[in-house]
Design an enzyme around this catalytic site. Sequence first.
Site, PDB file in Angstrom:
ATOM      1  N   LYS A 204     -17.784 -39.094   7.429  1.00 27.41           N
ATOM      2  CA  LYS A 204     -19.096 -39.021   8.380  1.00 27.41           C
ATOM      3  C   LYS A 204     -18.267 -40.017   9.313  1.00 27.41           C
ATOM      4  CE  LYS A 204     -21.319 -35.910   6.636  1.00 27.41           C
ATOM      5  NZ  LYS A 204     -22.305 -36.011   5.523  1.00 27.41           N
TER       6      LYS A 204
HETATM    7  C1  LIG Z   1     -23.175 -35.229   4.528  1.00 22.28           C
HETATM    8  C2  LIG Z   1     -24.352 -34.515   4.892  1.00 22.28           C
HETATM    9  C3  LIG Z   1     -25.409 -34.443   3.791  1.00 22.28           C
HETATM   10  C4  LIG Z   1     -25.656 -35.278   2.674  1.00 22.28           C
HETATM   11  O1  LIG Z   1     -25.064 -36.682   2.666  1.00 22.28           O
HETATM   12  P1  LIG Z   1     -24.559 -37.290   1.409  1.00 22.28           P
HETATM   13  O2  LIG Z   1     -24.101 -38.659   1.747  1.00 22.28           O
HETATM   14  O3  LIG Z   1     -23.110 -36.379   1.157  1.00 22.28           O
HETATM   15  O4  LIG Z   1     -25.239 -37.110   0.225  1.00 22.28           O
HETATM   16  C5  LIG Z   1     -26.632 -34.064   4.293  1.00 22.28           C
HETATM   17  N1  LIG Z   1     -26.842 -33.156   5.438  1.00 22.28           N
HETATM   18  C6  LIG Z   1     -25.713 -33.089   6.273  1.00 22.28           C
HETATM   19  C7  LIG Z   1     -26.035 -32.206   7.445  1.00 22.28           C
HETATM   20  C8  LIG Z   1     -24.361 -33.751   5.850  1.00 22.28           C
HETATM   21  O5  LIG Z   1     -23.559 -33.275   6.705  1.00 22.28           O
END
Ligand SMILES: *Cc1c(COP(=O)(O)O)cnc(C)c1O
Length: 376
Positions: free
Chosen positions: A188
Amino acid sequence: MSEAFLPFTRPSIDEETIAAVADVLRSGWITSGPKVQAFEAALSALCGGRRVRAFNSGTATLEVALRLAKVGAGDTVITTPLTWVATANVILEVGATPILVDVDPVTRNIDLDRIEAAMLPTTKAIIPVDLAGLPVDRDRLYALADRRGLRVIEDAAQSLGASWNGQPIGSAFGQGRGFVSFSFHANKNLTTTEGGALVLPDDIDAGLCERLRLQGVKRFPDGGMDVDVLGGKFNLTDVAAAIGLGQLPHLAAFTARRRDLARAYFATIDPALGLPLPPADFANCNWHMFQPLLPPGVDRGRFIAAMKARGIGVGVHYPALHLFSLYQALGFRQGAFPVAEDIGRRTISLPLFPDMRDSDVVRVCNAMAASLSETA
Ligand SMILES: *Cc1c(COP(=O)(O)O)cnc(C)c1O
């Protein structure tokens, strides 16, 4: 002379952050503590002073937000089929049923025009997703939710640093009744290795949120405790929070660099290749990903292999989730959400991360042209 492999994404961690992590490790307090509190306060400042609680994943924040919104067995929740599967899995996790609504072919986000027709009397909430960091229209979203009495849980896992009409994602839209979920997964725009944060509408939610985050425990000033609700084990560590605190001062520069690289992609990708590009929304998007669609008929697996042979990593985010076996077994059918299915089959995520060089964009574009001519 072959160049180093270019991955589709890579985190930027500076030496100060590494030193800050080492300090936490030496401090004698390594799990949730002062670093988590400082991280929550810094995130709150980015979100217009709203209440923020840190978690060990974005997924956990979504699940807790659904519980705070009192969504459970017998309820339905509207979301998009074109997202990381976590968004829909959490709906199942709390015992509710997802209602999927097809996406807009231009934004690739949930089609707001189709939501009212999909609603049932059991529908309690909507989870919009800002795919690739392009925000869903917050004005229309909250107008719709308020009209129909729905709670909103913004899945902003990909949109930290993005904004809607000049207002940062995470701050209060609508009447401020929405929850906002962020993820700090390694890929992210801001990372804590793994982690997440939930932005909360009020103090009651914040208090219950803390208990749902850690075994339902409520502590009293006299040292006593009680457990009156079933909580999970979702707390962030101070080690992880120190990484987040090291990342935050760079967030604006990270976003600006991503924006410049996206501009370079728009300027460099040859229109003759026939790749539909994402909307060129430089006012709102944080360019979490840059996702062209392959022309119909190109074999994506072969294209990705051809790019890899040229030293370039290409990601896929995401196949439409209702095509996964679990969702097929729940009764979702192929063909039900044709726009998401088509995008899910053709989408590719090109390399895009703050430490990329301008010359990498040219390299990716040259490799795409060569790989497409090979796989056409
Ligand atoms: C990364 C992501 C998640 C989940 O996040 P985690 O930290 O991996 O649990 C949920 N929704 C979207 C759209 C994502 O890109």
